[in-house]
Scaffold this motif. Sequence first.
Motif, PDB file in Angstrom:
ATOM      1  N   TYR A  63       1.033   6.121   2.596  1.00 30.34           N
ATOM      2  CA  TYR A  63       0.400   4.818   2.341  1.00 30.34           C
ATOM      3  C   TYR A  63      -1.049   5.052   1.739  1.00 30.34           C
ATOM      4  N   LYS A  64      -1.696   4.340   0.707  1.00 35.73           N
ATOM      5  CA  LYS A  64      -3.017   4.382   0.401  1.00 35.73           C
ATOM      6  C   LYS A  64      -3.886   3.425   1.610  1.00 35.73           C
ATOM      7  N   ASN A  72       0.805  -1.410   0.175  1.00 36.58           N
ATOM      8  CA  ASN A  72      -0.145  -0.052  -0.123  1.00 36.58           C
ATOM      9  C   ASN A  72       0.723   1.184  -0.016  1.00 36.58           C
ATOM     10  N   LYS A  73       2.320   1.093  -0.099  1.00 38.16           N
ATOM     11  CA  LYS A  73       3.279   2.402  -0.050  1.00 38.16           C
ATOM     12  C   LYS A  73       3.016   3.084  -1.366  1.00 38.16           C
ATOM     13  N   LEU A  74       2.821   4.213  -1.074  1.00 36.49           N
ATOM     14  CA  LEU A  74       2.663   5.324  -2.432  1.00 36.49           C
ATOM     15  C   LEU A  74       3.997   5.992  -2.784  1.00 36.49           C
ATOM     16  N   SER A 131      -6.086   9.703  -7.238  1.00 33.58           N
ATOM     17  CA  SER A 131      -5.692   8.594  -7.867  1.00 33.58           C
ATOM     18  C   SER A 131      -4.677   8.590  -8.892  1.00 33.58           C
ATOM     19  N   ARG A 157      -1.979  10.183  -8.422  1.00 39.65           N
ATOM     20  CA  ARG A 157      -0.681  10.565  -7.819  1.00 39.65           C
ATOM     21  C   ARG A 157      -0.148  12.239  -8.120  1.00 39.65           C
ATOM     22  N   ALA A 188      -5.175   8.883   1.601  1.00 45.71           N
ATOM     23  CA  ALA A 188      -3.776   8.770   1.675  1.00 45.71           C
ATOM     24  C   ALA A 188      -3.078   9.262   2.917  1.00 45.71           C
TER      25      ALA A 188
END
Length: 670
Positions: A368-369, A357-359, A430, A432, A379
């Motif tokens: 993280y998401k 889940n790491k963005l 969504s 980014r 987020a």
Amino acid sequence: MDKDKMSSTMIMLIIILMLHVVSCTDHLIIDTYCPDNFPFYTSNTSFHKNLKLLMETLSSNIAASNTSYFNNTSIGQGLDKVYGQALCRGDITNSTVCKECIEKASKDLMNRCKSEDAMVWYELCQVRYSFQMFFSDAVYTGKYPKQNDLEKRVSDPTSFQQVLTYLMNNLSNEAAFNPAKNMFATAEIEFSAKKERIYGLVECTKDVSETDCGSCLSSAVTELNACCSYREGGIIVSRNCNVRFDLFQFFNASSAASLLIFPTSKGGKWKPWMYVLTICGSISILAVLIGLCTACRRQKNDRDKDEERSERMLFQELSSPKNVAITQEGELISSDQLLFMTLATIKAGTDDFSNTNKLGQGGFGAVYKGVLPDGNEIAVKRLSKKSWQGIEEFKNEIILIAKLQHKNLVKLLGCVLEGEEKILVYEFMSNRSLDQFIFDPNKRPKLDWKTCYGIIGGIARGLLYLHEESRLKIIHRDLKPNNVLLDHELVAKISDFGMARMFSENQNTANTKRVVGTHGYMAPEYAMEGLFSVKSDVFSFGVIMLEIISGKRNGGFYLTELAPTLLAYAWKLWNEGKGLEFADPILLESCLDYESEVLRCIHIGLLCVQEDPQHRPTMSNVVVLLGSESMVLPQPRQPAFSSGKMIRVDPSASTNCSLNDSIWSNISPR
């Protein structure tokens, strides 16, 4: 004779097999540097092709210098240029062994990493490549390989550390300041009555100066002592130097390793006055040390108490049923405006901060998401315990963004403050960040001119709200494509207000000794003098605007032969009447009917990045100019840094920074 031949053949086979085993062992990987905060290259692009060619030629181009093999190489032109470096350990005298190691390391690095800047360390060699020129740069970034954790502990760590420190310091001085050593040294030293020995090795890359080599080794030895002085072996690797020790001889026996003798006190019998002097001196030193330790402990306790007090006060503010924070204007942020969440809720929503889940990762920590119990995506910014973004920045962001509501600002949904955890929860974007679109060859075609124009306008309106339309007057101070997020409709929203500052109603500029932000987007008066104002954000906006249009980064543009900076390149083409050549060809294909609009945006971008902040427009001016094709634009002046010079701003001349030159006096928002 047949038996003799068979015996000889068997012996040869055994030797070859042993050499093969040694070779396999020597080619074991120590560590890899593959950052996820750098851009990632795409397969079959010019950069990727240049990188493959560079990796293939590194081993063949390596040249011998005394007994060391070292090579700096670059391939390609412009933004697709790749820089590479290879180094074999100083005790390697066989060119075949060196080349084999570099070939294997190069292939492994290509397979393991897709970042535009990466490095790998092997037992006998190291290989690095980057999109930016790093030759002779001495920036220490030590790495702690996991193999250190496997080493056994020594029985007498105190005396062992003394001998180890003596060994490594001597080696560092030899390698750095003895030209005959060629920045490589090995030695051994006895550390016990059983004649047990420590074997040490230090080395620097051959492109750094003696001073830089010494500084790098000093930092590495300090880290080595901290991590491994109580172990039977240890290693620290970095970009410019490596240090290692073990209780067995791991380097080539022919590398002329010297045997050091640890100094011990020897002499005749002591006289009574010697004992008295030694005891008195020891007591004095002990008293001083106890005093220093007490003072340091008291100071640390005071710092810890201050931090605990700050966190406790913030916790009380956040969890109060009446309010969660107080703005500079004395206004309360009610609990209705910001939700105080529990750590358990966030852990459940992010699968306990799972890597899947790491963005992304930043200086503040990781993002993280997640999903809230009601199904809304979020987020989650989890501040690192070692983050430079501490309690003040955390509080600053809560106070600012919770009070600000605008469609072009990212919405803060809540926060967590439990124990050492400091967490901010935002609406999920969504698509980014903007940088992932404008600098990614695969995503770039999705941004047609209409979308780009909308993004530019969205950022401008968000900044206008911060500067002039909200009840607060906010200077962002760290505006860059990474901090502009895109929602599912590619609407731009400004994020990350940890570095932002509030101004009073009549305040126009401020000065700080703590300059924060990102080079390439920082206004010159801020970067050099610490002066910031709304015009600092205008400069950053201008840089982003030109990056969106060109598809090129301002930072790193110096790698090209076109101009020293992206701003200088835009200025050059504008003066030559070739403004459209500045635009990304892919973007131009989608705006054949809007070429005048593209030129106008380049023009506005150049107005925003002028050297003198008084010559730059305000964001209200920018929004009006973007929305009106009939309004005549003033001619831009030379951009900041376009000729490679730095300017010094007279603070007295900047106090009315929001009062514009007469060229802007007749422009106002509708």
